[in-house]
Design a protein around this motif. Structure first.
Motif, PDB file in Angstrom:
ATOM      1  N   THR A 136       0.815  -1.214   0.000  1.00 23.46           N
ATOM      2  CA  THR A 136       0.000   0.000   0.000  1.00 23.46           C
ATOM      3  C   THR A 136       0.849   1.265   0.000  1.00 23.46           C
ATOM      4  O   THR A 136       0.410   2.299  -0.513  1.00 23.46           O
ATOM      5  CB  THR A 136      -0.935   0.007   1.225  1.00 23.46           C
TER       6      THR A 136
ATOM      7  N   VAL B 254     -11.351  -2.382  -4.286  1.00 27.47           N
ATOM      8  CA  VAL B 254     -11.585  -3.632  -3.560  1.00 27.47           C
ATOM      9  C   VAL B 254     -13.077  -3.942  -3.533  1.00 27.47           C
ATOM     10  O   VAL B 254     -13.493  -5.102  -3.744  1.00 27.47           O
ATOM     11  CB  VAL B 254     -11.016  -3.539  -2.129  1.00 27.47           C
TER      12      VAL B 254
ATOM     13  N   ARG C 101      -7.742  -7.378  -1.088  1.00 31.72           N
ATOM     14  CA  ARG C 101      -6.831  -7.068   0.010  1.00 31.72           C
ATOM     15  C   ARG C 101      -6.307  -8.390   0.572  1.00 31.72           C
ATOM     16  O   ARG C 101      -7.052  -9.189   1.136  1.00 31.72           O
ATOM     17  CB  ARG C 101      -7.546  -6.264   1.086  1.00 31.72           C
TER      18      ARG C 101
ATOM     19  N   ILE D 131      -2.103  -5.354  -1.516  1.00 33.72           N
ATOM     20  CA  ILE D 131      -3.232  -5.358  -2.426  1.00 33.72           C
ATOM     21  C   ILE D 131      -2.826  -6.117  -3.684  1.00 33.72           C
ATOM     22  O   ILE D 131      -1.713  -5.957  -4.180  1.00 33.72           O
ATOM     23  CB  ILE D 131      -3.660  -3.923  -2.807  1.00 33.72           C
TER      24      ILE D 131
END
Length: 277
Positions: free
Chosen positions: A8, A25, A32, A38
């Motif tokens: 991230t 997401v 996630r 991610i």
């Protein structure tokens, strides 16, 4: 996204906001994996497994991702993951954990070990002969120069020993295992010697030629005929040719070694041969 997964911190550095990520997401465009990782839905499962435990893909798993030669026993193993010494609550049933620290520094946002650390872990994880084959595969694929390996401060006697002997002469990991096995048995063999306009896999003494057929070798009848013709030309020039295949080298090594030792004892490496242009 690098290889379908990203930390991230890298996503934020690229200009995306927390809201952007949350929206992706929610839409199913991203998933996630962990609080700080991610990934896209199609990301390789090995990269997902490493991120799930906060580690990096390493050892034979990273070697497989890079397309290096691997022994069959390592292909379907659990994902090998390098984790920091402070890591905790890792499900060992899910991954194979490597705690050792490789020679190259790593950052928290990396999901795959650098090549030197991959080879470091391979040196400790596989039998020496298999590890050497993987190292030489990395060199052949130009993932790292052979001379660089000899200059690395490995902090490991096993890795340093491999760096000292790795070469670019083996056409395959299988050939590496073959040559290493002969040298351990006290048999000197020269690799990629040109005879009759073509390189032979190995030459023992003056006239004993060894040829190795890999797992995918001879997929066509024409390939097999070509090799038989080459063997015949060598025999007519006075050479003795011993040809072994993948299964023999990997699973019948004692028989292969006994055959070569017998040929040497019979003087097959000392014959007079006709010079070739």
């Amino acid at each position: 996204m690098r290889n379908g997964i990203s930390h991230t911190s890298d996503i934020r550095a690229a200009g995306f906001t927390v809201h952007d990520v949350a929206g992706a997401v929610a839409a199913g465009t991203l998933q996630r994996v962990r609080r700080s990782w991610i990934a896209v839905p199609e990301c390789d499962a090995r990269r997902i497994a490493a991120a799930t435990v906060g580690g990096r893909v390493t050892c034979v798993s990273a070697a497989a991702l890079r397309g290096f030669w691997l022994p069959a026993s390592a292909v379907h193993d659990k994902t090998h993951v390098s984790v920091p010494g402070t890591a905790s609550r890792i499900d060992a049933a899910m991954v194979r954990v490597h705690w050792g620290t490789g020679p190259a520094p790593t950052g928290r946002s990396e999901h795959e070990d650098p090549i030197l650390n991959v080879l470091f872990h391979v040196a400790h994880c596989l039998p020496e002969r298999d590890a050497l084959a993987v190292w030489e595969s990395a060199v052949r694929q130009k993932a790292v120069p052979a001379d660089v390996l000899g200059l690395v401060a490995w902090r490991s006697s096993r890795a340093a020993a491999l760096a000292a002997v790795v070469s670019t002469l083996s056409d395959s990991g299988l050939e590496t295992r073959f040559v290493d096995g002969l040298r351990r048995a006290g048999i000197s063999v020269r690799q990629q010697v040109w005879i009759d306009g073509h390189p032979v896999d190995g030459l023992i003494g003056r006239s004993l030629v060894t040829q190795i057929d890999g797992f995918a070798h001879h997929s066509r009848a024409a390939d097999r005929r070509r090799d038989l013709e080459a063997d015949a030309r060598l025999v007519m020039r006075g050479y003795v040719v011993l040809r072994f295949d993948y299964h023999q080298v990997l699973f019948q090594w004692d028989r292969v070694l006994e055959t070569i030792r017998t040929a040497i004892a019979q003087g097959c490496g000392r014959r007079l041969v006709r010079p070739t242009r």
